[in-house]
Enzyme design. Structure first.
Site, PDB file in Angstrom:
ATOM      1  N   ARG A 181      45.867 162.307 -39.580  1.00  0.00           N
ATOM      2  CA  ARG A 181      45.431 160.923 -39.390  1.00  0.00           C
ATOM      3  C   ARG A 181      46.335 159.958 -40.167  1.00  0.00           C
ATOM      4  O   ARG A 181      46.759 158.936 -39.657  1.00  0.00           O
ATOM      5  CB  ARG A 181      43.982 160.751 -39.865  1.00  0.00           C
ATOM      6  CG  ARG A 181      42.940 161.378 -38.964  1.00  0.00           C
ATOM      7  CD  ARG A 181      41.563 161.255 -39.585  1.00  0.00           C
ATOM      8  NE  ARG A 181      41.388 162.152 -40.723  1.00  0.00           N
ATOM      9  CZ  ARG A 181      40.761 161.828 -41.845  1.00  0.00           C
ATOM     10  NH1 ARG A 181      40.260 160.608 -42.008  1.00  0.00           N
ATOM     11  NH2 ARG A 181      40.610 162.699 -42.823  1.00  0.00           N
ATOM     12  N   ASP A 204      38.003 168.194 -39.114  1.00  0.00           N
ATOM     13  CA  ASP A 204      37.096 167.063 -38.898  1.00  0.00           C
ATOM     14  C   ASP A 204      36.223 167.321 -37.667  1.00  0.00           C
ATOM     15  O   ASP A 204      36.638 168.026 -36.739  1.00  0.00           O
ATOM     16  CB  ASP A 204      37.889 165.779 -38.671  1.00  0.00           C
ATOM     17  CG  ASP A 204      38.634 165.316 -39.907  1.00  0.00           C
ATOM     18  OD1 ASP A 204      38.235 165.723 -41.015  1.00  0.00           O
ATOM     19  OD2 ASP A 204      39.606 164.553 -39.762  1.00  0.00           O
ATOM     20  N   TYR A 245      49.510 171.396 -35.445  1.00  0.00           N
ATOM     21  CA  TYR A 245      48.534 170.573 -34.739  1.00  0.00           C
ATOM     22  C   TYR A 245      49.186 169.899 -33.535  1.00  0.00           C
ATOM     23  O   TYR A 245      50.399 169.633 -33.527  1.00  0.00           O
ATOM     24  CB  TYR A 245      48.001 169.453 -35.648  1.00  0.00           C
ATOM     25  CG  TYR A 245      47.282 169.909 -36.879  1.00  0.00           C
ATOM     26  CD1 TYR A 245      45.896 170.115 -36.881  1.00  0.00           C
ATOM     27  CD2 TYR A 245      47.980 170.119 -38.073  1.00  0.00           C
ATOM     28  CE1 TYR A 245      45.234 170.510 -38.035  1.00  0.00           C
ATOM     29  CE2 TYR A 245      47.317 170.520 -39.228  1.00  0.00           C
ATOM     30  CZ  TYR A 245      45.951 170.715 -39.197  1.00  0.00           C
ATOM     31  OH  TYR A 245      45.299 171.108 -40.342  1.00  0.00           O
ATOM     32  N   ASP A 274      40.983 157.512 -37.145  1.00  0.00           N
ATOM     33  CA  ASP A 274      40.766 158.197 -35.874  1.00  0.00           C
ATOM     34  C   ASP A 274      39.842 157.370 -34.985  1.00  0.00           C
ATOM     35  O   ASP A 274      39.336 156.319 -35.380  1.00  0.00           O
ATOM     36  CB  ASP A 274      40.224 159.614 -36.088  1.00  0.00           C
ATOM     37  CG  ASP A 274      38.896 159.648 -36.832  1.00  0.00           C
ATOM     38  OD1 ASP A 274      38.047 158.767 -36.587  1.00  0.00           O
ATOM     39  OD2 ASP A 274      38.690 160.556 -37.660  1.00  0.00           O
TER      40      ASP A 274
END
Length: 306
Positions: free
Chosen positions: A181, A47, A75, A89
């Site tokens: 997310r 993203d 991550y 987000d």
């Protein structure tokens, strides 16, 4: 007459540290221009708000980029409690705010145990998945919601790094197709207050680690084309997990013409993929057809046909 592709025949893999605010495609195009490469592709979108590891494939490496799409990822993310956004987000619009209950790190850890292992996850509306030929995020921007089937994913580890009462940092190792997310939103829901992520950084993709990354600024500081190309990893790093076979002159000639070749395949089972090397040079992938037969699967365009 075929149109000649513009640019240089640059081949290899670069580990880019994608900056925040730049789409994966824009980052890819900047790298392609820096290297003056004829062809480039990446191996999994980040993203725009996310940063970190984005493997860039140049030239012949694009033929093998799909092998990284199946790779596991790691991550690091910061999860903000009590605020729910439409995108999951910090770049989204706030749609709900809730009071955060009095929690401690043990409370968060207890909830995290529910999200380790194989779990079902519903993909977010703000994603590139398609519904009837249209990307979900395009429908979401039109104010539309569609049913999405849950998908089975694997969260190998979700490690709590810190917690300050209203937010926590998490390091997640997961299978392909995992939306961090959504994972954060689901954890927030389980904690009773909802959540969204304010930071997301990819640290690992398959065999590639963040400590080998280049920033765009560092690449731009390199003196010339030779210096840039010297930092590329070879094409076969993308398929290093596959077994290798050595090819002799006769087999090389047959494979280059698209024909199966006689090779000692050892214990490899039929339909197994293998890296092929001729004179210690990677020439592409072959597929095992029998005890001593290998057919070409995907060869480099530089493989000579004589």
């Amino acid at each position: 007459m075929a149109r000649q592709r513009r640019g240089l025949p640059v081949n290899g893999v670069l580990l880019l540290d994608k900056p925040k605010g730049l789409s994966s495609n824009h980052a890819l195009q900047r790298v392609r221009r820096l290297f003056q490469a004829q062809k480039a592709g990446h191996t999994g979108t980040l993203d725009p708000m996310a940063t970190g590891l984005l493997p860039i494939c140049l030239g012949e490496a694009t033929k093998f980029s799909s092998h990284l799409l199946e790779a596991d990822k790691m991550y690091r993310t910061r999860v903000e409690l009590g605020v729910i956004t439409d995108t999951g987000d910090a770049e989204g619009t706030i749609i709900e705010q809730r009071e955060v209950p009095c929690l401690n790190a043990d409370d968060v850890e207890a909830v995290l145990t529910r999200f380790r292992g194989e779990i079902d996850q519903v993909p977010p509306m703000y994603s590139a998945l398609k519904h009837q030929g249209k990307k979900l995020y395009e429908l979401a921007r039109e104010g539309k919601q569609v049913e999405r089937a849950a998908r089975r994913i694997s969260v190998y580890d979700a490690r709590l790094l810190s917690f300050d009462g209203s937010a926590f940092e998490l390091e997640v190792t997961c299978s392909k197709g995992t939306y961090i997310r959504t994972l954060a939103e689901d954890i927030g829901q389980a904690l009773g207050c909802g959540a969204h992520i304010s930071q997301l950084r990819r640290l690992k993709t398959g065999p590639f680690l963040a400590d080998g990354m280049w920033t765009l600024e560092a690449l731009e500081s390199l003196a010339d084309q030779a210096a840039l190309e010297a930092e590329l990893m070879p094409v076969d790093v993308l398929v290093d997990h596959l077994p290798s076979l050595m090819v002799d002159d006769t087999a090389h000639a047959r494979l280059a013409h698209g024909q199966p070749a006689m090779l000692t395949t050892g214990t490899l089972a039929p339909d197994a993929l293998a890296r092929l090397y001729y004179a210690e040079t990677f020439i592409g992938l072959g597929v095992v057809k029998g005890d001593q037969e290998v057919a070409p699967k995907r060869l480099l365009s530089t493989v000579a046909i004589s």
